[in-house]
Design a protein around this motif. Structure first.
Motif, PDB file in Angstrom:
ATOM      1  N   LEU A 134       6.472  30.215 -17.720  1.00  0.00           N
ATOM      2  CA  LEU A 134       4.765  30.368 -17.727  1.00  0.00           C
ATOM      3  C   LEU A 134       4.730  29.591 -19.216  1.00  0.00           C
ATOM      4  CD1 LEU A 134       4.229  33.685 -16.596  1.00  0.00           C
ATOM      5  CD2 LEU A 134       4.395  31.287 -14.954  1.00  0.00           C
ATOM      6  N   ILE A 135       5.056  29.560 -20.482  1.00  0.00           N
ATOM      7  CA  ILE A 135       4.952  29.315 -21.250  1.00  0.00           C
ATOM      8  C   ILE A 135       5.304  27.948 -21.821  1.00  0.00           C
ATOM      9  CG2 ILE A 135       5.160  29.281 -23.855  1.00  0.00           C
ATOM     10  CD1 ILE A 135       5.812  32.011 -23.720  1.00  0.00           C
ATOM     11  N   GLU A 136       6.618  27.532 -21.201  1.00  0.00           N
ATOM     12  CA  GLU A 136       6.380  25.399 -21.042  1.00  0.00           C
ATOM     13  C   GLU A 136       5.226  25.558 -19.662  1.00  0.00           C
ATOM     14  OE1 GLU A 136      10.329  22.698 -20.338  1.00  0.00           O
ATOM     15  OE2 GLU A 136      10.828  24.834 -20.403  1.00  0.00           O
ATOM     16  N   VAL A 137       5.299  25.992 -19.198  1.00  0.00           N
ATOM     17  CA  VAL A 137       4.064  24.823 -17.612  1.00  0.00           C
ATOM     18  C   VAL A 137       2.887  25.228 -18.324  1.00  0.00           C
ATOM     19  CG1 VAL A 137       3.142  25.807 -15.345  1.00  0.00           C
ATOM     20  CG2 VAL A 137       5.775  25.821 -15.365  1.00  0.00           C
ATOM     21  N   PHE A 138       2.519  26.356 -19.094  1.00  0.00           N
ATOM     22  CA  PHE A 138       0.989  25.888 -19.549  1.00  0.00           C
ATOM     23  C   PHE A 138       1.247  25.170 -20.695  1.00  0.00           C
ATOM     24  CE2 PHE A 138      -1.396  27.516 -23.217  1.00  0.00           C
ATOM     25  CZ  PHE A 138      -2.690  27.094 -22.661  1.00  0.00           C
ATOM     26  N   HIS A 139       1.949  25.059 -21.607  1.00  0.00           N
ATOM     27  CA  HIS A 139       2.290  23.789 -22.667  1.00  0.00           C
ATOM     28  C   HIS A 139       2.237  22.703 -22.399  1.00  0.00           C
ATOM     29  CE1 HIS A 139       4.478  21.408 -25.161  1.00  0.00           C
ATOM     30  NE2 HIS A 139       3.581  21.752 -26.288  1.00  0.00           N
ATOM     31  N   TYR A 140       2.758  22.259 -20.863  1.00  0.00           N
ATOM     32  CA  TYR A 140       2.370  20.817 -20.311  1.00  0.00           C
ATOM     33  C   TYR A 140       1.226  20.871 -19.237  1.00  0.00           C
ATOM     34  CZ  TYR A 140       7.410  20.026 -21.302  1.00  0.00           C
ATOM     35  OH  TYR A 140       9.287  19.543 -21.945  1.00  0.00           O
ATOM     36  N   LEU A 141       1.093  21.509 -19.085  1.00  0.00           N
ATOM     37  CA  LEU A 141      -0.092  21.598 -18.439  1.00  0.00           C
ATOM     38  C   LEU A 141      -1.360  21.666 -19.288  1.00  0.00           C
ATOM     39  CD1 LEU A 141      -2.240  21.733 -16.219  1.00  0.00           C
ATOM     40  CD2 LEU A 141      -1.905  24.331 -16.225  1.00  0.00           C
ATOM     41  N   ALA A 142      -1.471  21.795 -20.101  1.00  0.00           N
ATOM     42  CA  ALA A 142      -2.541  22.312 -21.443  1.00  0.00           C
ATOM     43  C   ALA A 142      -2.306  20.204 -22.531  1.00  0.00           C
ATOM     44  CB  ALA A 142      -2.350  23.240 -22.175  1.00  0.00           C
ATOM     45  N   LEU A 143      -1.368  20.347 -22.021  1.00  0.00           N
ATOM     46  CA  LEU A 143      -0.710  18.867 -22.950  1.00  0.00           C
ATOM     47  C   LEU A 143      -0.821  17.625 -21.906  1.00  0.00           C
ATOM     48  CD1 LEU A 143       2.420  18.581 -25.093  1.00  0.00           C
ATOM     49  CD2 LEU A 143      -0.190  18.722 -25.567  1.00  0.00           C
ATOM     50  N   PHE A 144      -1.241  18.115 -20.764  1.00  0.00           N
ATOM     51  CA  PHE A 144      -1.993  17.069 -19.472  1.00  0.00           C
ATOM     52  C   PHE A 144      -3.445  16.177 -19.242  1.00  0.00           C
ATOM     53  CE2 PHE A 144      -3.485  16.021 -15.263  1.00  0.00           C
ATOM     54  CZ  PHE A 144      -2.716  14.598 -15.326  1.00  0.00           C
ATOM     55  N   VAL A 145      -4.354  18.059 -19.723  1.00  0.00           N
ATOM     56  CA  VAL A 145      -5.297  18.195 -19.979  1.00  0.00           C
ATOM     57  C   VAL A 145      -5.714  17.344 -20.930  1.00  0.00           C
ATOM     58  CG1 VAL A 145      -6.969  20.067 -19.743  1.00  0.00           C
ATOM     59  CG2 VAL A 145      -5.810  20.744 -18.359  1.00  0.00           C
TER      60      VAL A 145
END
Length: 140
Positions: free
Chosen positions: A24-35
């Motif tokens: 979940l942390i990794e998914v949030f990390h990539y999602l936040a960087l994409f945004v």
């Protein structure tokens, strides 16, 4: 024997929770960087369209595009290394202060204390980039 089974079950549940949490942390990390990256591109495109609409670009406009470029590079570096590129933040601050300084001079056409303070801040930031230890990837 039941205590041993309980400990085994407890360890398995904890291990599963740790793995799900890490995912979940990794998914949030990539999602936040994409945004963040998409927001930078979006803002840069809007600024560029405004320049086209005005029919010209000022030095401040060009420096603004450099700020967007540096922000994009910072996101890219963070995406690849998972390390916050502090030097990029300092370069962005130098560019932003330079942009502000140029805009202030263009508007007021006179020297004052504010110009001296902004110039001193730029100098301090430039010195900071020289005394900061370089990341291992920059030493080559």
């Amino acid at each position: 024997m039941q205590l041993q089974e309980f400990n085994w079950l407890h360890n398995k549940v904890k291990q599963l929770a740790d793995e799900v949490g890490s995912l979940l942390i990794e998914v949030f990390h990539y999602l936040a960087l994409f945004v963040i990256g998409a927001s930078i591109v979006w803002s840069a495109v809007i600024a560029y369209v405004a320049m086209i609409h005005h029919g010209h670009a000022t030095i401040g406009d060009i420096l603004l595009l450099f700020i967007y470029l540096e922000l994009g590079a910072m996101v890219g570096i963070y995406f690849k290394t998972n390390a916050m590129p502090v030097r990029c933040l300092i370069f962005i601050a130098i560019t932003a202060l330079s942009r502000f300084l140029i805009a202030d001079i263009q508007i007021h056409h006179q020297a004052d204390k504010e110009i001296l303070l902004i110039s001193a801040a730029i100098l301090l930031l430039a010195i900071a980039t020289r005394i900061m230890p370089k990341p291992p990837s920059d030493n080559g």
